[in-house]
Enzyme design. Structure first.
Site, PDB file in Angstrom:
ATOM      1  N   GLY A  39       0.840  -1.209   0.000  1.00 55.32           N
ATOM      2  CA  GLY A  39       0.000   0.000   0.000  1.00 55.32           C
ATOM      3  C   GLY A  39       0.864   1.243   0.000  1.00 55.32           C
ATOM      4  N   ASN A  41       2.561   4.980   0.632  1.00 56.49           N
ATOM      5  CA  ASN A  41       3.199   5.607   1.785  1.00 56.49           C
ATOM      6  C   ASN A  41       2.110   6.234   2.644  1.00 56.49           C
ATOM      7  OD1 ASN A  41       5.828   6.718  -0.378  1.00 56.49           O
ATOM      8  ND2 ASN A  41       5.957   5.099   1.144  1.00 56.49           N
ATOM      9  N   GLY A  42       2.166   5.917   3.946  1.00 54.94           N
ATOM     10  CA  GLY A  42       1.186   6.507   4.856  1.00 54.94           C
ATOM     11  C   GLY A  42      -0.121   5.741   4.927  1.00 54.94           C
ATOM     12  N   SER A  43      -0.187   4.545   4.338  1.00 53.38           N
ATOM     13  CA  SER A  43      -1.464   3.815   4.345  1.00 53.38           C
ATOM     14  C   SER A  43      -1.716   3.080   5.661  1.00 53.38           C
ATOM     15  CB  SER A  43      -1.524   2.846   3.158  1.00 53.38           C
ATOM     16  OG  SER A  43      -0.424   1.971   3.167  1.00 53.38           O
ATOM     17  N   GLY A  44      -0.702   2.979   6.533  1.00 62.68           N
ATOM     18  CA  GLY A  44      -0.928   2.390   7.854  1.00 62.68           C
ATOM     19  C   GLY A  44      -0.188   1.093   8.124  1.00 62.68           C
ATOM     20  N   LYS A  45       0.709   0.709   7.241  1.00 57.77           N
ATOM     21  CA  LYS A  45       1.399  -0.585   7.350  1.00 57.77           C
ATOM     22  C   LYS A  45       2.245  -0.677   8.621  1.00 57.77           C
ATOM     23  CE  LYS A  45       3.486   0.061   3.368  1.00 57.77           C
ATOM     24  NZ  LYS A  45       3.001   1.425   3.063  1.00 57.77           N
ATOM     25  N   SER A  46       3.091   0.316   8.846  1.00 49.67           N
ATOM     26  CA  SER A  46       3.961   0.268  10.032  1.00 49.67           C
ATOM     27  C   SER A  46       3.148   0.428  11.315  1.00 49.67           C
ATOM     28  CB  SER A  46       5.029   1.362   9.963  1.00 49.67           C
ATOM     29  OG  SER A  46       5.841   1.164   8.827  1.00 49.67           O
ATOM     30  N   GLU A 165       9.721  -3.568   5.357  1.00 49.75           N
ATOM     31  CA  GLU A 165      10.647  -3.101   4.305  1.00 49.75           C
ATOM     32  C   GLU A 165      12.089  -3.380   4.680  1.00 49.75           C
ATOM     33  OE1 GLU A 165       9.716   0.764   2.658  1.00 49.75           O
ATOM     34  OE2 GLU A 165       7.746   0.654   3.584  1.00 49.75           O
TER      35      GLU A 165
END
Ligand SMILES: Nc1ncnc2c1ncn2[C@@H]1O[C@H](COP(=O)(O)OP(=O)(O)OP(=O)(O)O)[C@@H](O)[C@H]1O
Ligand SMILES: Nc1ncnc2c1ncn2[C@@H]1O[C@H](COP(=O)(O)OP(=O)(O)OP(=O)(O)O)[C@@H](O)[C@H]1O
Ligand SMILES: [Mg+2]
Ligand SMILES: [Mg+2]
Lengths: 277, 284
Positions: A39, A41-46, A165
């Site tokens: 997704g 950048n900034g989609s909430g993965k981390s 990542e």
């Protein structure tokens, strides 16, 4: 299939933020699977990773790990089942030398010293960083740091590995080697792998891809169906796999099927066309 | 600005038993107003190399000529500002570059440090944030309350804001989503066509094939090849010695050539590859 992580109606908004980073997210992750999370950048993965590891507390919703719902009391115990390689390896380093750093997680587990030394050596050998064990991790190159961060997690032998990542700065050869290593360990040790990545070719290793957008899961499917999303891919910040892109540029003058072919299938198709000439 | 490395060696911890050569007798010319890519395996010396260009590191031996400046082991740290104004660098880990309370102040820092007025610096910040694909709302956030890819974008904006002549990018697209990666690479290319010199370290060989005019390959602190991407990627020697990975198009062509197809020179971009395939399949 046995569930290893079960997340229900999870919500999280950062303090001072207006928009939720995780928005009513529900997903099950199964034992021994390799799941890719992709997704923009900034989609909430981390953020999702931090919630799973209890580094931040959800505003609402539940997370079950290996059958146990996480709460303040059991979080320390639950955490020993999970190894996370964080997006920025610098945040992970605590030791003054590479070997101390990798040993840190084992010390926490109370492992006897002799065994610890063996485990550290083994983990560093796996990622090809054995030669660097006396070095200060801060003086390593970018890719070397990522390898050491991976060793630190492998050493603790968790049941679940989340890689945020964690191969983004490895050279193509090195990336392939490390991912193959993880794949082997998964098969041998019944590991579950959650890999957050922007590298579409890496997702081909996974059984399932979850696409996050604005903190929500917008797709959850096998890789082939995700790649078949076509132009929708770019809406979620993704790109087509190489073979798809090549097919689009060939299509106006070469006869090809509409659905996704992987590289090998495409190659066979082209050989056939060429041999019929 | 033309940049020349003449027999540059850099030894880390030169006086300790842990001494290791970050650079080993590197001679290289980086041409003015070109887009040059630097590739090589993990630990091969790429970051070490580029840090010499703005004198963040000094050579142990040899010299670097950057425009009218010469950097040697004797170069002292005074009076480096004019050099650093001309040579901007986006570091491999963006966080190491962010430190202000807000994104806006962070982007303004470089320009103000190099003599822009406050209002000019503010204008630059407002313009740059959009160029890197973030909206104005991000300006008032703390740079540490951002996702990895958002931080990367802010770090890039901060360097571009001071309008340096030469832009060094150390794996600037690591952590960017693919759509963002293409946008940012296009942005660098457009800056080059407007007269900037771009130096890009990357592990993405497709980006090298698609964007770079020239490339250099590092291995164990040594420069092992340099030249046009179409030539370097066709060097048998580099491939046999495992010093280089091919772009996806070239890899595909290589496999395709196992049967029926034949390539005199490996195509390195998808357009070249598809033109070749069309011709060989349709016979036109
Ligand atoms: N510490 C923080 N405080 C406030 N907001 C944050 C913080 N960390 C992240 N955010 C915001 O939360 C959203 C989700 O961020 P997150 O880091 O989870 O994204 P991501 O999917 O990992 O992105 P990337 O691919 O860039 O790493 C983003 O909009 C980001 O700006
Ligand atoms: N401060 C330091 N002290 C000692 N050795 C160092 C230091 N910085 C880098 N090195 C070593 O010098 C070599 C070259 O490092 P460099 O950071 O230039 O590699 P790189 O090509 O940029 O690699 P990567 O692609 O992984 O970022 C590596 O072996 C690294 O461990
Ligand atoms: Mg992230
Ligand atoms: Mg580097």
């Amino acid at each position: 299939m046995e569930k290893i992580i079960s997340i229900k109606n999870l919500n999280y908004t950062y303090p001072d933020s207006k928009k939720p980073a995780i928005n009513n997210l529900t997903v099950d992750i199964y034992k021994n699977e390799w799941l890719s999370i992709v997704g923009k950048n900034g989609s909430g993965k981390s953020t999702l990773t931090k919630l799973i590891d209890g580094l931040i507390d959800a505003d609402s919703g539940t997370i079950e790990i290996d059958g146990q719902e996480i709460n303040e009391k059991n979080i320390w115990e639950v955490r020993t089942k999970i190894g996370i390689v964080f997006q920025n390896p610098d945040h992970q380093f605590v030791g003054a030398t590479v070997e101390d750093d990798v040993a840190f997680g084992l010390e926490n587990q109370g492992m006897p010293r002799e065994q610890m030394v063996k485990e550290v050596d083994h983990a560093l050998e796996l990622v090809g960083m054995h030669k660097f064990k006396k070095r200060d991790p801060q003086t390593l190159s970018g890719g070397q740091k990522q390898r050491v961060a991976i060793a630190g997690v492998l050493a603790t032998r968790p049941q679940i590995i989340i890689m945020d990542e964690s191969t983004s700065m490895l050279d193509p050869e090195g990336r392939r080697t490390v991912l193959n290593l993880i794949q082997e360990l998964r098969q041998q040790q019944d590991l579950t792998i959650i890999s957050i990545t922007h590298d579409i070719s890496e997702t081909e290793l996974s059984q399932r891809i979850v696409v996050l957008n604005d903190g929500q899961i917008v797709r959850d499917d096998i890789p082939r169906n995700i790649y078949d999303m076509g132009t929708d891919l770019s809406k979620y910040g993704l790109e087509e796999p190489f073979s798809d892109e090549l097919m689009s540029t060939l299509r106006n003058s070469v006869e090809l099927p509409e659905s996704y072919l992987n590289e090998e299938e495409l190659m066979k198709r082209l050989w056939k066309l060429r041999s019929n000439m | 600005m033309e940049i020349t490395f003449e027999h540059v060696t850099h030894s880390y911890d030169a006086n300790s038993p842990m001494a290791n050569l970050g650079l080993d007798d590197v001679s290289l010319k980086i041409n003015d107003k070109k887009f040059t890519a630097i590739v090589g395996q993990t630990g091969s010396g790429k970051s070490t190399l580029v840090r010499h260009i703005n004198a963040l590191l000094k050579p142990t031996a040899g010299k670097i000529i950057v425009g009218d400046r010469v950097i040697t082991s004797e170069t002292n740290n005074k009076n480096l500002k004019p050099l650093r104004k001309k040579v901007g660098m986006v570091f491999q880990f963006p966080e190491s570059q962010l430190f202000e309370e807000t994104v806006e102040k962070d982007i303004m820092f470089g320009p103000m440090n190099f003599g822009f007025s406050e209002s000019e610096a503010k204008d630059a910040a407002h313009k740059m944030i959009e160029l890197v694909g973030l909206n104005q709302d991000y300006l008032q956030k703390s740079p540490f309350d951002l996702s990895g890819g958002q931080m990367r974008r802010v770090a890039i904006a901060g360097v571009l804001a001071s309008n340096p002549e030469t832009i060094i990018l150390d794996e600037p697209t690591a952590g960017l989503d693919p759509v963002g990666r293409h946008e940012i690479m296009d942005l660098f290319k457009s800056l080059q066509t407007k007269g900037k010199t771009i130096i890009l370290i990357t592990h993405n060989m497709d980006d090298v094939a698609n964007y770079a005019d020239e490339m250099a390959v590092m291995s164990q602190g040594k420069l092992v090849a340099s030249g046009l991407p179409s030539d370097v990627f066709n060097s048998q020697k580099l491939l046999e010695d495992d010093l280089l990975t091919l772009p996806q198009s070239a890899q595909f062509a290589q496999s395709l050539a196992k049967k029926y197809f034949q390539f005199d020179k490996l195509p390195i971009t998808i357009d070249e590859l598809s033109a070749e395939i069309k011709q060989q399949v349709n016979g036109d």
